[in-house]
Enzyme design. Structure first.
Site, PDB file in Angstrom:
ATOM      1  N   HIS A  35       0.842  -1.202   0.000  1.00 46.02           N
ATOM      2  CA  HIS A  35       0.000   0.000   0.000  1.00 46.02           C
ATOM      3  C   HIS A  35       0.881   1.258   0.000  1.00 46.02           C
ATOM      4  CE1 HIS A  35      -2.920   2.812   2.195  1.00 46.02           C
ATOM      5  NE2 HIS A  35      -3.506   2.541   1.039  1.00 46.02           N
ATOM      6  N   ARG A  36       0.876   1.970  -1.113  1.00 51.56           N
ATOM      7  CA  ARG A  36       1.765   3.126  -1.319  1.00 51.56           C
ATOM      8  C   ARG A  36       3.232   2.692  -1.151  1.00 51.56           C
ATOM      9  NH1 ARG A  36      -1.688   7.529   2.396  1.00 51.56           N
ATOM     10  NH2 ARG A  36      -3.702   6.513   2.052  1.00 51.56           N
ATOM     11  N   GLU A  62       1.444  -0.402  -5.143  1.00 51.74           N
ATOM     12  CA  GLU A  62       0.252   0.402  -5.403  1.00 51.74           C
ATOM     13  C   GLU A  62       0.603   1.850  -5.751  1.00 51.74           C
ATOM     14  OE1 GLU A  62      -1.826   2.291  -2.497  1.00 51.74           O
ATOM     15  OE2 GLU A  62      -3.692   2.380  -3.610  1.00 51.74           O
ATOM     16  N   ASP A  64      -1.273   5.721  -6.473  1.00 51.49           N
ATOM     17  CA  ASP A  64      -2.415   6.633  -6.572  1.00 51.49           C
ATOM     18  C   ASP A  64      -2.041   7.700  -7.587  1.00 51.49           C
ATOM     19  OD1 ASP A  64      -4.074   5.512  -4.494  1.00 51.49           O
ATOM     20  OD2 ASP A  64      -2.686   6.358  -3.041  1.00 51.49           O
ATOM     21  N   HIS A  77      -0.820  10.362  -3.126  1.00 58.32           N
ATOM     22  CA  HIS A  77      -2.147  10.019  -2.611  1.00 58.32           C
ATOM     23  C   HIS A  77      -3.089  11.207  -2.590  1.00 58.32           C
ATOM     24  CE1 HIS A  77      -5.259   9.446   0.480  1.00 58.32           C
ATOM     25  NE2 HIS A  77      -5.336   8.234  -0.060  1.00 58.32           N
ATOM     26  N   GLU A 149      -4.474   3.300  -8.983  1.00 58.00           N
ATOM     27  CA  GLU A 149      -5.775   3.898  -8.663  1.00 58.00           C
ATOM     28  C   GLU A 149      -5.957   5.224  -9.394  1.00 58.00           C
ATOM     29  OE1 GLU A 149      -6.618   4.360  -4.478  1.00 58.00           O
ATOM     30  OE2 GLU A 149      -8.411   5.553  -4.885  1.00 58.00           O
ATOM     31  N   GLN A 185      -7.709   0.268 -10.106  1.00 59.91           N
ATOM     32  CA  GLN A 185      -8.705   0.427  -9.038  1.00 59.91           C
ATOM     33  C   GLN A 185      -9.209   1.857  -9.014  1.00 59.91           C
ATOM     34  OE1 GLN A 185      -6.961   0.644  -5.108  1.00 59.91           O
ATOM     35  NE2 GLN A 185      -4.932   1.064  -5.947  1.00 59.91           N
TER      36      GLN A 185
HETATM   37  O1  G3P Z   1      -6.467   1.523  -2.904  1.00 64.19           O
HETATM   38  C1  G3P Z   1      -7.004   0.987  -1.762  1.00 64.19           C
HETATM   39  C2  G3P Z   1      -6.793   2.003  -0.823  1.00 64.19           C
HETATM   40  O2  G3P Z   1      -5.550   2.507  -1.137  1.00 64.19           O
HETATM   41  C3  G3P Z   1      -7.788   3.097  -0.908  1.00 64.19           C
HETATM   42  O3  G3P Z   1      -7.468   3.955   0.051  1.00 64.19           O
HETATM   43  O4  G3P Z   1      -7.088   6.260   0.540  1.00 64.19           O
HETATM   44  O5  G3P Z   1      -5.205   4.663   0.633  1.00 64.19           O
HETATM   45  O6  G3P Z   1      -6.100   5.349  -1.550  1.00 64.19           O
HETATM   46  P1  G3P Z   1      -6.408   5.106  -0.107  1.00 64.19           P
HETATM   47 CA    CA Z   2      -5.018   3.925  -3.093  1.00 67.18          CA
END
Ligand code: G3P
Ligand code: CA
Length: 313
Positions: A35-36, A62, A64, A77, A149, A185
């Protein structure tokens, strides 16, 4: 008591892992999504964070997406620079969409992490830059899986088309369709529906940040299954969602999951993977069931195709 329960669960996972082949081939894959990057240990969405996530066993890294004023997809993000960027206020505060790439590139996105987490601070985090998506494709190429994302796509001009063009440029589009090398996503259903219309073969994940009410769940999953291969949710919704999602061949990827005890319970509940800030901990929980990057993505794609085929009868 809780510690004892965790030890017992980890022992169960260990014994389960011990009876399956080292590849974990006898069980469906559980994908480890950084995650990130490895944002529990390094400043999010930086090369340092992505490198570390991969070293720690993440199957996916991941991203964003935000769009600069001169039309470049960058990886950050927040819509604004304020939380994680340091530098000249003119360049490093306010909306990403109001800055050029040249402005954004002057900002340091590592120092905030050292200030916020002195115990994890490292000198090389100072001066980390906001990467463009293209720079990540250049750095990691086809060696890794990406979980991208679309953020605020309703205000970002042609974000989806720009993303697909980059996938084409780096020859990742076909690998995405065939073997889930890239998962896309979004919280935005229109964004995913647009991508689906542009290319129905691309694997898409619909994110939802609220527990859907039961009567609405079946209908919403029916709709999601028309354009997506999976559902990304908060962990609290897992028990209500897994069976209904799997019945529609949708994988379920909750986020962000950091305590090992929660990882274990979500795997037990049937999660097909999860976003985590600490991919080394998920790797340890998975033990021998942990796959490795491309192999895990290929297997998840294959199982999805088989599910659809079986469902079609
Ligand atoms: O992508 C899943 C999750 O990352 C969504 O939450 O706010 O961390 O982008 P966020
Ligand atoms: Ca995300």
């Amino acid at each position: 008591m809780r510690r004892l329960a965790l030890v017992a669960r980890l022992a169960l996972v260990s014994s389960l892992a011990a009876v399956v082949p080292a590849s974990g081939a006898a069980l469906p894959p559980v994908v480890n999504i950084g995650h990130r990057g490895a944002s529990g240990y390094a400043p999010e969405h930086t090369l340092a964070s992505y490198d570390l996530a991969l070293q720690m066993g993440a199957d996916y890294i991941e991203q964003d997406l935000q769009l600069t004023s001169d039309g470049v997809l960058v990886v950050l993000h927040d819509e604004t620079l304020d939380r994680t960027a340091r530098g000249e206020a003119e360049n490093c505060t306010g909306l990403v969409s109001s800055k050029t790439l040249a402005q954004i590139k002057t900002c340091d996105v590592g120092s905030w992490f050292n200030d916020a987490h002195p115990d994890l601070a490292r000198p090389d985090y100072v001066g980390q830059r906001i990467p463009t998506l293209e720079e990540l494709f250049q750095r990691y190429g086809k060696r890794v899986n990406y979980y991208i994302e679309t953020k605020s796509p309703e205000t970002a001009d042609h974000m989806e088309e720009r993303l697909l063009a980059l996938l084409d440029k780096y020859r990742l589009r076909t690998l995405s369709s065939r073997s889930w090398q890239v998962l896309i996503q979004s919280f935005s259903a229109p964004s995913l529906e647009k991508i689906h219309a542009l290319d129905p073969s691309l694997p898409l994940i619909q994110l939802a940040s609220f527990p859907p009410a039961s009567p609405e769940l079946e209908a919403s999953l029916d709709t999601i299954a028309t354009y997506a291969v999976g559902y990304g949710i908060l962990p609290i919704t897992i028990p209500a969602v897994v069976a209904a999602a799997h019945a529609r061949c949708l994988v379920v990827h909750p986020w962000p999951i950091d305590p090992p005890s929660v990882m274990v319970s979500l795997i037990d509940a049937g999660a097909d993977g999860m976003f985590t800030d600490v991919p080394d901990k998920l790797d340890a929980v998975l033990g021998k069931r942990a796959g490795r990057g491309r192999q895990v993505a290929r297997r998840a794609a294959l199982l999805h195709r088989q599910c659809l085929k079986a469902k079609a009868g």
